[in-house]
Write a protein that holds these residues in place. Sequence first.
Motif, PDB file in Angstrom:
ATOM      1  N   SER A  89       0.920  -1.309  -0.036  1.00 40.45           N
ATOM      2  CA  SER A  89      -0.030   0.116  -0.020  1.00 40.45           C
ATOM      3  C   SER A  89       0.962   1.383  -0.043  1.00 40.45           C
ATOM      4  O   SER A  89       2.039   0.925   0.372  1.00 40.45           O
ATOM      5  CB  SER A  89      -0.814   0.141   1.121  1.00 40.45           C
ATOM      6  OG  SER A  89       0.092   0.116   2.345  1.00 40.45           O
ATOM      7  N   GLY A  90       0.302   2.526  -0.459  1.00 41.05           N
ATOM      8  CA  GLY A  90       1.027   3.660  -0.099  1.00 41.05           C
ATOM      9  C   GLY A  90       1.601   3.865   1.024  1.00 41.05           C
ATOM     10  O   GLY A  90       2.856   4.238   1.403  1.00 41.05           O
ATOM     11  N   LEU A  91       0.841   3.646   2.223  1.00 43.73           N
ATOM     12  CA  LEU A  91       1.384   3.611   3.707  1.00 43.73           C
ATOM     13  C   LEU A  91       2.593   2.732   4.110  1.00 43.73           C
ATOM     14  O   LEU A  91       3.319   3.144   4.794  1.00 43.73           O
ATOM     15  CB  LEU A  91       0.368   3.500   4.675  1.00 43.73           C
ATOM     16  CG  LEU A  91      -0.608   4.898   4.731  1.00 43.73           C
ATOM     17  CD1 LEU A  91      -1.760   5.058   5.524  1.00 43.73           C
ATOM     18  CD2 LEU A  91       0.330   6.131   5.069  1.00 43.73           C
ATOM     19  N   GLU A  94       5.744   4.185   2.498  1.00 41.06           N
ATOM     20  CA  GLU A  94       5.939   5.538   3.490  1.00 41.06           C
ATOM     21  C   GLU A  94       6.770   5.077   4.431  1.00 41.06           C
ATOM     22  O   GLU A  94       7.667   5.290   5.025  1.00 41.06           O
ATOM     23  CB  GLU A  94       4.606   6.234   3.696  1.00 41.06           C
ATOM     24  CG  GLU A  94       4.129   6.835   2.434  1.00 41.06           C
ATOM     25  CD  GLU A  94       2.853   8.103   3.064  1.00 41.06           C
ATOM     26  OE1 GLU A  94       2.846   8.205   4.017  1.00 41.06           O
ATOM     27  OE2 GLU A  94       2.211   8.327   2.191  1.00 41.06           O
ATOM     28  N   TYR A 115      -1.711  14.512   3.329  1.00 41.40           N
ATOM     29  CA  TYR A 115      -2.435  13.269   3.376  1.00 41.40           C
ATOM     30  C   TYR A 115      -2.752  12.698   5.056  1.00 41.40           C
ATOM     31  O   TYR A 115      -1.555  12.759   5.450  1.00 41.40           O
ATOM     32  CB  TYR A 115      -2.131  12.127   2.475  1.00 41.40           C
ATOM     33  CG  TYR A 115      -2.905  11.073   2.698  1.00 41.40           C
ATOM     34  CD1 TYR A 115      -4.038  10.883   1.871  1.00 41.40           C
ATOM     35  CD2 TYR A 115      -2.243   9.578   3.380  1.00 41.40           C
ATOM     36  CE1 TYR A 115      -4.708   9.535   2.262  1.00 41.40           C
ATOM     37  CE2 TYR A 115      -3.196   8.411   3.280  1.00 41.40           C
ATOM     38  CZ  TYR A 115      -4.493   8.564   2.873  1.00 41.40           C
ATOM     39  OH  TYR A 115      -5.212   7.311   2.845  1.00 41.40           O
ATOM     40  N   GLU A 159       4.047  17.342  -0.312  1.00 45.78           N
ATOM     41  CA  GLU A 159       2.785  16.650  -1.060  1.00 45.78           C
ATOM     42  C   GLU A 159       2.202  17.898  -1.994  1.00 45.78           C
ATOM     43  O   GLU A 159       1.856  18.935  -1.411  1.00 45.78           O
ATOM     44  CB  GLU A 159       1.874  16.316  -0.071  1.00 45.78           C
ATOM     45  CG  GLU A 159       0.694  15.235  -0.730  1.00 45.78           C
ATOM     46  CD  GLU A 159      -0.364  14.919   0.095  1.00 45.78           C
ATOM     47  OE1 GLU A 159       0.101  14.493   1.346  1.00 45.78           O
ATOM     48  OE2 GLU A 159      -1.424  14.882  -0.290  1.00 45.78           O
ATOM     49  N   ASN A 163      -4.004  17.663  -0.676  1.00 46.18           N
ATOM     50  CA  ASN A 163      -5.235  16.889  -0.482  1.00 46.18           C
ATOM     51  C   ASN A 163      -5.987  17.334   0.849  1.00 46.18           C
ATOM     52  O   ASN A 163      -5.292  17.225   1.848  1.00 46.18           O
ATOM     53  CB  ASN A 163      -4.915  15.529  -0.274  1.00 46.18           C
ATOM     54  CG  ASN A 163      -6.056  14.474  -0.050  1.00 46.18           C
ATOM     55  OD1 ASN A 163      -7.334  15.077  -0.336  1.00 46.18           O
ATOM     56  ND2 ASN A 163      -5.824  13.410   0.348  1.00 46.18           N
ATOM     57  N   PHE A 191      -1.165  12.761  -6.220  1.00 47.20           N
ATOM     58  CA  PHE A 191      -2.144  13.512  -6.948  1.00 47.20           C
ATOM     59  C   PHE A 191      -1.811  13.671  -8.592  1.00 47.20           C
ATOM     60  O   PHE A 191      -2.588  13.849  -9.291  1.00 47.20           O
ATOM     61  CB  PHE A 191      -2.337  14.877  -6.106  1.00 47.20           C
ATOM     62  CG  PHE A 191      -3.512  14.659  -5.123  1.00 47.20           C
ATOM     63  CD1 PHE A 191      -3.563  13.528  -4.508  1.00 47.20           C
ATOM     64  CD2 PHE A 191      -4.504  15.988  -5.176  1.00 47.20           C
ATOM     65  CE1 PHE A 191      -4.952  13.439  -3.581  1.00 47.20           C
ATOM     66  CE2 PHE A 191      -5.577  15.657  -4.204  1.00 47.20           C
ATOM     67  CZ  PHE A 191      -5.711  14.461  -3.485  1.00 47.20           C
ATOM     68  N   SER A 210       1.068   6.379  -3.759  1.00 52.33           N
ATOM     69  CA  SER A 210      -0.027   5.436  -3.545  1.00 52.33           C
ATOM     70  C   SER A 210      -0.606   5.073  -5.020  1.00 52.33           C
ATOM     71  O   SER A 210      -1.188   5.698  -5.746  1.00 52.33           O
ATOM     72  CB  SER A 210      -1.153   5.760  -2.832  1.00 52.33           C
ATOM     73  OG  SER A 210      -2.212   5.194  -2.777  1.00 52.33           O
ATOM     74  N   THR A 212      -2.520   2.864  -5.607  1.00 50.37           N
ATOM     75  CA  THR A 212      -3.798   2.624  -5.490  1.00 50.37           C
ATOM     76  C   THR A 212      -4.698   3.792  -6.348  1.00 50.37           C
ATOM     77  O   THR A 212      -5.665   3.437  -6.780  1.00 50.37           O
ATOM     78  CB  THR A 212      -4.286   3.037  -4.033  1.00 50.37           C
ATOM     79  OG1 THR A 212      -3.482   2.285  -3.251  1.00 50.37           O
ATOM     80  CG2 THR A 212      -5.754   2.334  -3.937  1.00 50.37           C
ATOM     81  N   GLY A 223      -1.907  -0.359  -3.616  1.00 44.07           N
ATOM     82  CA  GLY A 223      -0.462  -0.522  -3.530  1.00 44.07           C
ATOM     83  C   GLY A 223       0.364   0.716  -3.282  1.00 44.07           C
ATOM     84  O   GLY A 223      -0.197   1.810  -3.422  1.00 44.07           O
ATOM     85  N   LEU A 341      -9.445   7.872  -4.747  1.00 42.21           N
ATOM     86  CA  LEU A 341      -9.638   8.985  -6.012  1.00 42.21           C
ATOM     87  C   LEU A 341      -8.666   8.222  -7.274  1.00 42.21           C
ATOM     88  O   LEU A 341      -7.978   7.090  -6.831  1.00 42.21           O
ATOM     89  CB  LEU A 341      -8.756  10.189  -5.541  1.00 42.21           C
ATOM     90  CG  LEU A 341      -7.494   9.811  -5.060  1.00 42.21           C
ATOM     91  CD1 LEU A 341      -6.423  10.796  -5.954  1.00 42.21           C
ATOM     92  CD2 LEU A 341      -7.255  10.554  -3.644  1.00 42.21           C
TER      93      LEU A 341
HETATM   94  C1  LIG Z   1      -3.969   7.321  -0.615  1.00 41.66           C
HETATM   95  C2  LIG Z   1      -3.055   8.250  -0.328  1.00 41.66           C
HETATM   96  C3  LIG Z   1      -1.821   7.773   0.310  1.00 41.66           C
HETATM   97  C4  LIG Z   1      -1.923   6.319   0.947  1.00 41.66           C
HETATM   98  O1  LIG Z   1      -1.871   5.291   0.365  1.00 41.66           O
HETATM   99  P1  LIG Z   1      -2.762   3.848   0.536  1.00 41.66           P
HETATM  100  O2  LIG Z   1      -2.457   3.252  -0.904  1.00 41.66           O
HETATM  101  O3  LIG Z   1      -4.106   4.162   0.690  1.00 41.66           O
HETATM  102  O4  LIG Z   1      -1.842   3.196   1.817  1.00 41.66           O
HETATM  103  C5  LIG Z   1      -0.782   8.411   0.532  1.00 41.66           C
HETATM  104  N1  LIG Z   1      -0.744   9.712  -0.046  1.00 41.66           N
HETATM  105  C6  LIG Z   1      -1.688  10.280  -0.782  1.00 41.66           C
HETATM  106  C7  LIG Z   1      -1.635  11.550  -1.316  1.00 41.66           C
HETATM  107  C8  LIG Z   1      -2.788   9.388  -1.004  1.00 41.66           C
HETATM  108  O5  LIG Z   1      -3.995  10.046  -1.728  1.00 41.66           O
END
Ligand SMILES: *Cc1c(COP(=O)(O)O)cnc(C)c1O
Length: 394
Positions: A89-91, A94, A115, A159, A163, A191, A210, A212, A223, A341
């Motif tokens: 995931s994005g997190l 990170e 975020y 960022e 957001n 974004f 992210s 995702t 992811g 999103l």
């Molecule tokens: C969704 C998002 C994340 C986190 O990512 P996940 O895939 O939900 O863990 C981090 N930064 C931004 C800007 C996001 O929109």
Amino acid sequence: MTDQDHTEGAQTAASMGFDTLAIRAGQDHDPTTGAVIPPLHVSSTYAQDGIGGLRNGYEYGRSANPTRSALQQQLAALEGGRFGLSFASGLAAEDALLRAALTPGDAVLMGNDVYGGTHRLVDKILGPWGVGLRIVDMTDAEAVRASLQQSPAQVLWVETPSNPLMGVADIAELVRIGHEAGALVVVDNTFASPALQRPLLLGADVVVHSTTKYLGGHSDVVGGAIVTNDAALAEKVEFQQFAAGAISGPHDAFLTTRGLKTLAIRMERHSANAGLIAGFLDRHDTVRTVYYPGLESHPGHALARSQMSGFGGMVSLALADGATARRFAESLRLFTLAESLGGVESLVNYPDAMTHASVRGTELAVPEEVVRLSVGIETVEDLLSDLERALDAL
Ligand SMILES: *Cc1c(COP(=O)(O)O)cnc(C)c1O
């Protein structure tokens, strides 16, 4: 890096266009069958030719997987970086990055509209392990400089656009300020996506995603990714990926690779639709404020024009008050009320009680009259009629 061959994308990145890389990087046809699309490798383990005799370094699915390697090459190439690493995931990405870059006693300086999950990760998870957190207005470069002079931070977390208020931060300027103060400059490029903005080319040390969101692009896979040119840091993040294990699974990696191939063309349509929608909302009497960097009235418009090649698909708007904003978010039909999103379908989100509920009452709280739209790539007239009907009924 042990996995260097699988993650490096620099050679191809230097010589080909973005759309070619999106389709070709890491995507060589299968040498045994000629399959044009590289196979999805689901095996968790790999046969050895004698003890320790690995084929191309593949040993066990957590340390390396060919489908993940292909995605990592594609990610690195698109951001113009040497090393790409993908996560569950994005997190997770990170978390791996921050634990690779920081030790107890270090601090992170981040924007006041970052975020919410990033804020929560540093505040609630890394905080108890001794990592400090400071917040600043990232669109105010002088405030960032002053904060770093007052007290050091090892990571400057940028960022942009942010957001959900779409603040635009000056990447090149923040890189200068961050590097002067000895900080690692990280840009969350979720974004904009690399189709519209490439922070490594502006001097940033690390890009975080992210995947995702726009990179996967179809709301069917979660992811995250890290891309960098810093070999020593990449090795540390790769060790986190291997030793802590928040890898992307092969099916997720495959879907993300498939989504990435159409990133540039999707971003063109997302940006075109969002531009028309922002203009429409801006002219509508019921709407108080529109937050979209493509509008000339947006305070970050000139900067966005210079560091991005399009303004993206995210548009936020402020209505009269919280109750009106909630009613509006719940009355759209084609825009699905949902978090997240960046997919091909349009979504509407009410940040105060949905995506940003975790930062309510903090410096990062989102005004309750704000609604966020993730503008999809449907026929724009259909999206406009949905918005018009909902606004006129308020
Ligand atoms: C969704 C998002 C994340 C986190 O990512 P996940 O895939 O939900 O863990 C981090 N930064 C931004 C800007 C996001 O929109």
